[in-house]
Scaffold this motif. Structure first.
Motif, mmCIF file in Angstrom:
data_model
loop_
_atom_site.group_PDB
_atom_site.id
_atom_site.type_symbol
_atom_site.label_atom_id
_atom_site.label_comp_id
_atom_site.label_asym_id
_atom_site.label_seq_id
_atom_site.Cartn_x
_atom_site.Cartn_y
_atom_site.Cartn_z
ATOM 1 N N ASP A 89 -64.670 -4.614 0.506
ATOM 2 C CA ASP A 89 -64.710 -3.241 0.001
ATOM 3 C C ASP A 89 -63.895 -2.357 0.942
ATOM 4 O OD1 ASP A 89 -65.258 -0.738 -0.955
ATOM 5 O OD2 ASP A 89 -67.431 -0.846 -0.673
ATOM 6 N N LEU A 90 -62.802 -1.790 0.429
ATOM 7 C CA LEU A 90 -61.914 -0.977 1.250
ATOM 8 C C LEU A 90 -62.165 0.522 1.098
ATOM 9 C CD1 LEU A 90 -58.602 -2.968 0.635
ATOM 10 C CD2 LEU A 90 -60.235 -3.207 2.517
ATOM 11 N N SER A 91 -63.252 0.867 0.435
ATOM 12 C CA SER A 91 -63.549 2.286 0.207
ATOM 13 C C SER A 91 -64.532 2.843 1.224
ATOM 14 C CB SER A 91 -64.105 2.488 -1.211
ATOM 15 O OG SER A 91 -65.309 1.746 -1.385
ATOM 16 N N GLY A 92 -65.018 1.976 2.131
ATOM 17 C CA GLY A 92 -65.991 2.422 3.116
ATOM 18 C C GLY A 92 -65.421 2.461 4.522
ATOM 19 N N ASP A 93 -66.241 2.069 5.489
ATOM 20 C CA ASP A 93 -65.856 2.064 6.897
ATOM 21 C C ASP A 93 -64.976 0.848 7.174
ATOM 22 O OD1 ASP A 93 -65.590 2.131 9.618
ATOM 23 O OD2 ASP A 93 -67.740 2.087 10.074
ATOM 24 N N LEU A 94 -63.686 1.082 7.364
ATOM 25 C CA LEU A 94 -62.754 -0.026 7.573
ATOM 26 C C LEU A 94 -63.001 -0.740 8.898
ATOM 27 C CD1 LEU A 94 -59.416 1.601 6.312
ATOM 28 C CD2 LEU A 94 -61.022 0.159 5.021
ATOM 29 N N GLY A 95 -63.630 -0.065 9.832
ATOM 30 C CA GLY A 95 -63.920 -0.677 11.126
ATOM 31 C C GLY A 95 -64.930 -1.805 11.047
ATOM 32 N N GLN A 100 -67.002 -9.133 8.602
ATOM 33 C CA GLN A 100 -67.150 -9.936 7.391
ATOM 34 C C GLN A 100 -65.999 -10.944 7.358
ATOM 35 O OE1 GLN A 100 -67.407 -7.676 3.755
ATOM 36 N NE2 GLN A 100 -66.951 -9.460 2.478
ATOM 37 N N THR A 101 -66.278 -12.156 7.771
ATOM 38 C CA THR A 101 -65.235 -13.170 7.905
ATOM 39 C C THR A 101 -65.238 -14.116 6.712
ATOM 40 O OG1 THR A 101 -65.423 -13.086 10.320
ATOM 41 C CG2 THR A 101 -64.326 -15.006 9.374
ATOM 42 N N PHE A 102 -64.077 -14.257 6.082
ATOM 43 C CA PHE A 102 -63.930 -15.227 5.009
ATOM 44 C C PHE A 102 -63.831 -16.633 5.597
ATOM 45 C CE2 PHE A 102 -61.486 -11.854 2.398
ATOM 46 C CZ PHE A 102 -62.665 -11.386 1.853
ATOM 47 N N LYS A 191 -54.142 1.130 5.652
ATOM 48 C CA LYS A 191 -53.893 0.092 6.645
ATOM 49 C C LYS A 191 -55.245 -0.386 7.145
ATOM 50 C CE LYS A 191 -50.897 -0.779 10.644
ATOM 51 N NZ LYS A 191 -49.928 -0.150 11.582
ATOM 52 N N TRP A 192 -55.466 -1.687 7.163
ATOM 53 C CA TRP A 192 -56.763 -2.205 7.553
ATOM 54 C C TRP A 192 -56.619 -3.586 8.182
ATOM 55 C CZ3 TRP A 192 -54.767 -2.383 2.713
ATOM 56 C CH2 TRP A 192 -54.861 -3.568 1.987
ATOM 57 N N GLU A 193 -57.664 -4.019 8.899
ATOM 58 C CA GLU A 193 -57.693 -5.342 9.515
ATOM 59 C C GLU A 193 -58.900 -6.112 9.017
ATOM 60 O OE1 GLU A 193 -57.493 -5.109 13.753
ATOM 61 O OE2 GLU A 193 -55.415 -4.412 13.761
ATOM 62 N N TRP A 194 -58.722 -7.419 8.886
ATOM 63 C CA TRP A 194 -59.808 -8.292 8.445
ATOM 64 C C TRP A 194 -59.604 -9.656 9.076
ATOM 65 C CZ3 TRP A 194 -58.344 -12.145 4.610
ATOM 66 C CH2 TRP A 194 -57.051 -11.985 4.116
ATOM 67 N N SER A 195 -60.503 -10.598 8.815
ATOM 68 C CA SER A 195 -60.413 -11.890 9.482
ATOM 69 C C SER A 195 -60.869 -13.010 8.563
ATOM 70 C CB SER A 195 -61.249 -11.887 10.768
ATOM 71 O OG SER A 195 -62.602 -11.585 10.486
ATOM 72 N N PHE A 196 -60.417 -14.211 8.896
ATOM 73 C CA PHE A 196 -60.857 -15.395 8.164
ATOM 74 C C PHE A 196 -60.880 -16.602 9.112
ATOM 75 C CE2 PHE A 196 -56.244 -15.336 7.611
ATOM 76 C CZ PHE A 196 -55.868 -16.651 7.854
ATOM 77 N N ASP A 197 -61.690 -17.601 8.735
ATOM 78 C CA ASP A 197 -61.750 -18.866 9.454
ATOM 79 C C ASP A 197 -61.249 -19.971 8.550
ATOM 80 O OD1 ASP A 197 -62.870 -17.586 11.609
ATOM 81 O OD2 ASP A 197 -64.923 -18.268 11.206
#
Length: 204
Positions: A89-95, A100-102, A191-197
């Motif tokens: 969800d990119l509409s909330g707190d991007l931090g 939340q890791t995929f 602009k946002w950052e996210w993570s995955f394994d």
């Protein structure tokens, strides 16, 4: 992302190629009214533009009057055939997104879908840019041309072509991603950052 991910155990990573300056100059932005006025003596072209613009031609579409942006990015989804979409969800707190890791099974084919709203005016030359890092080292960069979109009350989507996740013992581990939704005029819509394994199997 797949084939361009380098072995994280190598002693060095090739330097990223410098950005190449293009002579391409995006055309100046035009309002919906200006587009409708252009070539209005051409009946077939006028009808085509009215069909293309749809509800936007009636004076602009404003989905969220409290949000001045023309592009509101709502969601990123990682899509794998036969499995439920994994969504951010990119509409909330991007931090909070890094928490939340995929989990991606090695070697699997996947797509990335971006859901967004366009309001107020047409946006030209949308792009999705993604840089992937492992242990702080850049291992991949991809840019997808999303296109130009008229304002609509409905959510619009763009899905990337399929990519193959890397496979093998050296490919497994944690990655961070820096994503950017921009356009020809270099407006940063989000602009946002996210993570995955990457793991041997989904349930590992």
């Amino acid at each position: 992302m797949a084939d361009s991910l380098k072995d994280p155990m190598e002693n060095h990573v090739e330097e990223q190629e410098p950005e190449v300056e293009s002579n391409y100059k995006p055309p100046p932005e035009k309002t919906i009214e200006q587009l409708l006025e252009t070539d209005k003596e051409d009946e077939s072209l006028r009808k085509y533009k009215e069909t293309l613009l749809g509800e936007a031609k009636s004076g602009g579409v404003v989905v969220d009057p409290n949000d001045p942006r023309k592009v509101i990015v709502k969601k990123l989804a990682l899509c794998v055939s036969g499995r439920p979409d994994m969504e951010l969800d990119l509409s909330g707190d991007l931090g909070q997104l890094k928490k939340q890791t995929f989990v991606i099974r090695e070697g699997v084919s996947y797509r990335i879908r971006i859901d967004f709203i366009v309001q107020r005016e047409i946006v030209h030359g949308l792009k999705y840019v993604q840089k992937t890092y492992r242990l702080g080292v850049p291992v991949d960069k991809m840019t997808h041309m999303v296109g130009s979109y008229p304002p609509k009350t409905e959510i619009q989507s763009y899905t990337t072509p399929p990519e193959d996740a890397p496979a093998g013992v050296m490919a497994r581990g944690s990655y961070t991603v820096s994503s950017l939704f921009t356009d020809d005029d270099k407006h940063e819509h989000l602009k946002w950052e996210w993570s995955f394994d990457i793991k041997k199997d989904w349930k590992e």
